[in-house]
Design an enzyme around this catalytic site. Structure first.
Site, PDB file in Angstrom:
ATOM      1  N   ASP A 104     162.165   4.476   3.041  1.00 13.43           N
ATOM      2  CA  ASP A 104     161.416   5.944   1.552  1.00 13.43           C
ATOM      3  C   ASP A 104     162.058   7.067   2.199  1.00 13.43           C
ATOM      4  O   ASP A 104     161.897   7.482   3.115  1.00 13.43           O
ATOM      5  CB  ASP A 104     159.814   5.952   2.293  1.00 13.43           C
ATOM      6  CG  ASP A 104     159.191   6.659   0.932  1.00 13.43           C
ATOM      7  OD1 ASP A 104     158.854   6.490  -0.119  1.00 13.43           O
ATOM      8  OD2 ASP A 104     158.938   7.704   1.238  1.00 13.43           O
ATOM      9  N   PHE A 113     122.266  10.395  18.987  1.00 11.10           N
ATOM     10  CA  PHE A 113     123.234  11.116  18.130  1.00 11.10           C
ATOM     11  C   PHE A 113     122.795  11.775  16.356  1.00 11.10           C
ATOM     12  O   PHE A 113     123.131  12.131  15.960  1.00 11.10           O
ATOM     13  CB  PHE A 113     124.801  10.873  17.827  1.00 11.10           C
ATOM     14  CG  PHE A 113     125.138   9.590  17.543  1.00 11.10           C
ATOM     15  CD1 PHE A 113     124.729   8.840  16.419  1.00 11.10           C
ATOM     16  CD2 PHE A 113     126.112   8.894  18.318  1.00 11.10           C
ATOM     17  CE1 PHE A 113     125.411   8.135  15.852  1.00 11.10           C
ATOM     18  CE2 PHE A 113     126.432   7.321  17.990  1.00 11.10           C
ATOM     19  CZ  PHE A 113     126.110   6.806  16.899  1.00 11.10           C
TER      20      PHE A 113
END
Ligand SMILES: O=c1[nH]cc([C@@H]2O[C@H](COP(=O)(O)OP(=O)(O)OP(=O)(O)O)[C@@H](O)[C@H]2O)c(=O)[nH]1
Length: 585
Positions: free
Chosen positions: A88, A468
């Protein structure tokens, strides 16, 4: 002519260029390399904001291009390449990354930003070495690198710019110019490899071939480890993952469920434990030990030999390395607990996939008898323990990779939310000598931890019980969320993230580890298949996670695609959300 002796070493191998770029083809062909071209289908849409430097973006894109082809070929082309090369090329100027322009105005924007200035051209290259094993499984070994070349443009007048744009040349080129053609006239100087600008750093590529992947080079331990994990995971996902080609290859459909059931049964009967403590037993002896029929045991042993899990020498059996390393119940990287979970929970549930898809509801009542419903229920002690064993397996397998994915030396305390048995927390403590880790999980989970004594206890790891989503979180300067968010819908993700953000001060970190879906949601299949068994949550791409985190003030610092089941991202809290709303908008 062969330009570099290394290239001749690839003779006789199926080398594939995963690129549609005619320039890359030309560069490699002129160097004497013989290869097939299979352009990658990977869409170049990775979130650039996730990468700390432009070359990391180019390398990651190159990797994804090459891996997509390496994974597709065995199924779509029915052949496995030996080596896949992806690349790339990007241009970096003034902190921006320029790829191929989408239209003339985009080309104008790019070229005018380059006018009169020096810029960098980066080409990321990924070389994927594919090792085909027995059972047509493929292991992938990755080598990647990048090359930077500096290019200075002359001052470009408006006329010159538009004349060049109207030539049509910029459109399929990074940064909107082709240095090898008309675009060469715009360039004052080039520092570095010219071919790198054109799209492929040939010299660096040959050096990498020479040092990294000569046929005699022995693979690193890490690679062997990942390959073995990949192999087990492929056994597990083989059945469903390959359904599409089952239409074409009539022998396959009956093979996959049998493969999995052989693995599950051998694991449940503790065959690998037995052959570890007493290698060299014959079928009759094994049958006696596991209290099973001689005929059935012999068939199972032979099937395991054919799968590469056992070795047989003159009708006596012993574990193959794969079984020693991963299938024994007391192996450091044991998958035993996970296999039991797959066998007893996932398999019955997946056999009701059709009605799950039709009804969109949980199939637990249909899949399990009353007795099994109780045994597998997450509210029963047995069900909890079974699930914890499965999670423990995964945490042991992936722990080191996640714990060492980033430099965490600036953090002194971490909190692993939903950290279950603490397997991951111990990996973090081991990898980072200055770090103390608190495992925060539900009281019922923390209570059952006595069953998971670590091999190397560490007093820097502690456990705190709580929920949590409801309770106050322990204070820490790094929060770890491993395999948590995919199980939660967006609303709950926001609740959790805002609690974390409240507990944090600016500069605190959040390490997220999940399977990151490809941005086009076409893979990886292990993530998409997992989604089929999820009730509340959803699988997300790295960009989707980043956006969720960003809305609570966390900005992405680094991303790691690990090739070891889970990927990881490290975020930093920029500042409290109320202060940063403007910036984040
Ligand atoms: O001076 C030049 N600079 C760049 C090029 C060409 O630009 C493209 C860069 O695009 P990319 O790396 O994304 O590659 P693609 O062409 O899209 O092919 P893939 O299938 O590999 O994605 C590249 O073709 C360079 O050669 C140039 O020609 N001159």
């Amino acid at each position: 002519m062969v330009l570099n002796p290394v290239i001749s070493k690839l003779a006789g191998k199926l080398v594939v260029l995963a690129s549609a770029s005619p320039r890359r083809l030309e560069i490699l062909r002129s160097a004497g390399l013989r290869f097939e071209v299979v352009p990658s289908w990977f869409k170049e849409t990775l979130d650039k904001g996730l990468f700390k430097a432009p070359h990391e973006y180019a390398v990651e894109t190159a990797k994804q291009k090459a891996l997509e082809v390496a994974r597709r070929m065995p199924f779509k082309h029915l052949k496995t390449p030996d080596i896949v090369i992806g690349a790339d090329t990007i241009v970096s100027v003034d902190g921006m990354i320029l790829e191929k322009p989408v239209d003339k105005h985009d080309a104008y924007r790019m070229l005018s930003s380059l006018s009169g200035k020096e810029h960098s051209v980066f080409t990321g290259v990924a070389i994927v070495l594919c090792h085909e094993k027995e059972n047509e499984e493929v292991d992938y070994q990755l080598v990647d690198f990048y090359e930077e070349t500096k290019v200075k443009f002359a001052d470009l007048s408006e006329d010159m710019l538009w004349e060049y744009i109207n030539s049509g040349e910029p459109m399929d080129k990074a940064g909107g110019y082709g240095i090898q053609a008309l675009g060469g006239m715009l360039v004052e100087y080039v520092h570095g490899d010219f071919l790198n600008v054109v799209g492929f750093p040939l010299n660096h590529f040959c050096k990498q071939l020479h040092t990294q992947i000569t046929p005699t080079a022995s693979p690193a331990h890490k690679v062997c480890f990942y390959n073995s994990i990949t192999k087990i995971c492929r056994l597990l996902t083989l059945f469903i993952e390959n359904l599409p080609i089952a239409n074409f290859v009539s022998a396959l459909p009956s093979t996959f469920p049998k493969t999995l059931q052989a693995l599950f049964t051998a694991s449940k009967l503790c065959l690998f434990d037995l052959l570890h403590s007493r290698p060299g037993l014959d079928a009759a002896q094994v049958a006696q030990e596991i209290k099973a029929s001689e005929k059935g045991t012999e068939c199972l042993l032979e099937a395991c030999v054919s799968l590469g899990l056992l070795k047989s020498i003159e009708k006596v059996y012993e574990n193959a390395d794969l079984a020693t390393d991963f299938l024994r119940s007391d192996a450091p990287f044991s998958l035993h607990g996970y296999l039991q979970h797959c066998n007893e929970t996932m398999w019955p549930l997946f056999s009701h996939l059709e009605s799950a898809v039709q009804e969109g509801t949980s199939q637990r009542e249909k899949a399990f008898s009353k007795h099994m419903l109780q045994k597998t229920s997450s509210s029963s002690r047995e069900g909890k323990l079974r699930f914890m064993k499965a999670m423990h397996s995964i945490a042991k397998i992936t722990g080191k990779t996640i714990a060492t994915a980033f430099d965490l030396s600036t953090y002194k305390s971490a909190c692993d939310l939903g950290g279950c048995t603490g397997a991951l927390a111990y990996e973090f403590a081991e990898a980072h000598p200055g770090l103390s880790v608190t495992v925060f999980d539900l009281p019922a989970v923390v209570e059952l931890n006595e069953f998971f004594h670590p091999q190397h206890p560490d007093n820097r790891v502690s456990f705190v019980a709580g929920d949590f989503l409801k309770d106050e979180l322990p204070k820490a300067d790094l929060y770890i969320l491993a395999r948590i968010l995919h199980d939660l819908p967006d609303e709950k993700v926001h609740i959790l993230l805002s609690k974390i953000a409240d507990a944090c001060t600016a500069g605190c970190g959040l390490l997220l580890s999940e399977i990151f879906l490809d941005e086009d949601r076409r893979g990886p299949s292990r993530g998409l298949l997992q989604a089929l068994s999820m009730s509340e949550g959803k699988q997300r791409s790295a960009t989707e996670y980043s956006l969720l985190l960003k809305s609570h003030g966390f900005i992405t610092a680094h991303i790691r695609h690990t090739d070891n089941l889970l990927d990881a991202m490290l975020f930093t809290l920029l500042q409290c959300f109320s202060d940063s709303a403007e910036i984040l908008d």
